[in-house]
Design an enzyme around this catalytic site. Structure first.
Site, mmCIF file in Angstrom:
data_model
loop_
_atom_site.group_PDB
_atom_site.id
_atom_site.type_symbol
_atom_site.label_atom_id
_atom_site.label_comp_id
_atom_site.label_asym_id
_atom_site.label_seq_id
_atom_site.Cartn_x
_atom_site.Cartn_y
_atom_site.Cartn_z
ATOM 1 N N LYS A 288 0.863 -1.197 0.000
ATOM 2 C CA LYS A 288 0.000 0.000 0.000
ATOM 3 C C LYS A 288 0.890 1.234 0.000
ATOM 4 C CE LYS A 288 -2.644 1.337 3.704
ATOM 5 N NZ LYS A 288 -2.048 2.652 4.016
ATOM 6 N N GLU B 247 -9.519 7.377 3.385
ATOM 7 C CA GLU B 247 -9.518 7.661 4.832
ATOM 8 C C GLU B 247 -10.083 9.060 5.106
ATOM 9 O OE1 GLU B 247 -5.833 6.745 6.787
ATOM 10 O OE2 GLU B 247 -6.455 7.680 8.682
HETATM 11 O O1 KIV Z 1 -1.325 2.469 8.595
HETATM 12 C C1 KIV Z 1 -2.503 2.102 8.673
HETATM 13 O O2 KIV Z 1 -2.929 1.417 9.607
HETATM 14 C C2 KIV Z 1 -3.407 2.516 7.615
HETATM 15 C C3 KIV Z 1 -4.871 2.314 7.846
HETATM 16 C C4 KIV Z 1 -5.380 3.373 8.755
HETATM 17 C C5 KIV Z 1 -5.642 2.255 6.593
HETATM 18 O O3 KIV Z 1 -2.999 3.042 6.632
#
Ligand code: KIV
Length: 265
Positions: free
Chosen positions: A113, A182
């Site tokens: 991600k 988010e």
């Molecule tokens: O780092 C994380 O936990 C996240 C979530 C809040 C989606 O990016």
């Protein structure tokens, strides 16, 4: 027995209208409970900087930190899709991004991600072109919290909303397979989710998206101080950790979480 979850299967869930569930984990024990409860995806979030390391932001989290926790989580996961965050500034250019992605995938991640759009779209294209599954992240992107002026709702007002929507389209076109949104007003999140083919997973983005993610420490009432408005203490209701995880999965699946009180207009 449930089968292995992949970005492809999560995409199928969106087509079927079945809500997708995701929680963060940072170690094998929590990850195993989530996996056994049937969670669709586990995120090794750089939120570990906040909830494990006790820092104010995710900026100090290093690649070594992420690799260590991804290895730990990997040992607890059999069926869930395991996603790991690319930490602060590892996406600054192609070579750093490829090196960091290699380290996370070799630690056991199945997808990575990364936060943001603009120049990040190019990184997504490069990774997807090399056969790496990518989850994009828009809205409140914690790695740029200083630039955003704090932890604030994003995408308010016509211009900001249009920009967020077009960034989401650009990330999908570049090859992202999932998108986390988010702290985005619920109607905007719903419009983006309806417009995109890829699953949109919300956190503080209302119920009209394809799935929900929470930081596990928020969902289990471990986080000190004020719990974020978009979260809920499932452990307080359920009484056990496996019960709390199951309650999160069931409530998201049934469309009972999040409620109106967990989001923004
Ligand atoms: O780092 C994380 O936990 C996240 C979530 C809040 C989606 O990016």
């Amino acid at each position: 027995m449930e089968s292995k979850k992949t970005v492809r299967s999560l995409s199928g869930f969106k087509s079927e209208g079945r809500k997708i569930t995701m929680l963060t984990a940072y170690d094998a024990s929590f990850a195993r409970h989530m996996d056994e409860a049937g969670i669709d995806s586990i995120l090794v979030g750089d939120s570990l900087g906040n909830v494990v390391q006790g820092r104010e932001t995710t900026v100090p989290v290093t690649l070594n930190d992420m690799v260590y926790h991804t290895r730990c989580v990997r040992r607890g996961v059999k069926q869930a899709l395991l996603i790991a965050d690319l930490p602060f500034m590892t996406i600054r250019d192609r070579d750093h991004c490829l090196a960091a992605t290699t380290a996370l995938m070799q630690a056991g991640a199945e997808a990575i991600k990364l936060e943001g759009a603009g120049p990040v779209v190019r990184r997504v294209e490069e990774l997807a072109g090399l056969g790496i599954s990518v989850c994009a992240h828009l809205g409140l992107t914690p790695q740029t919290v200083h630039h955003l002026g704090g932890f604030r709702v994003q995408g308010r007002g016509e211009r900001e909303a249009e920009k967020l929507h077009s960034d989401a389209r650009a990330l999908q076109a570049a090859g992202a397979g999932l998108l986390v949104l988010e702290c985005v007003p619920r109607d905007l999140a719903g419009e983006i989710s309806a417009d995109l083919d890829i699953p949109v997973i919300g956190i503080g983005a209302g119920a009209e998206v394809d799935g929900q993610v929470l930081v596990a420490y928020d969902a289990l009432g471990i986080t000190h101080g004020n719990r974020p408005r978009f979260s809920h203490d499932f452990l307080a209701d359920a009484g056990t950790i496996p019960g709390a995880i199951k309650a999160f999965i069931d409530q998201v699946g049934a469309g009972n979480f999040p409620g109106k009180e967990h989001g923004w207009d």
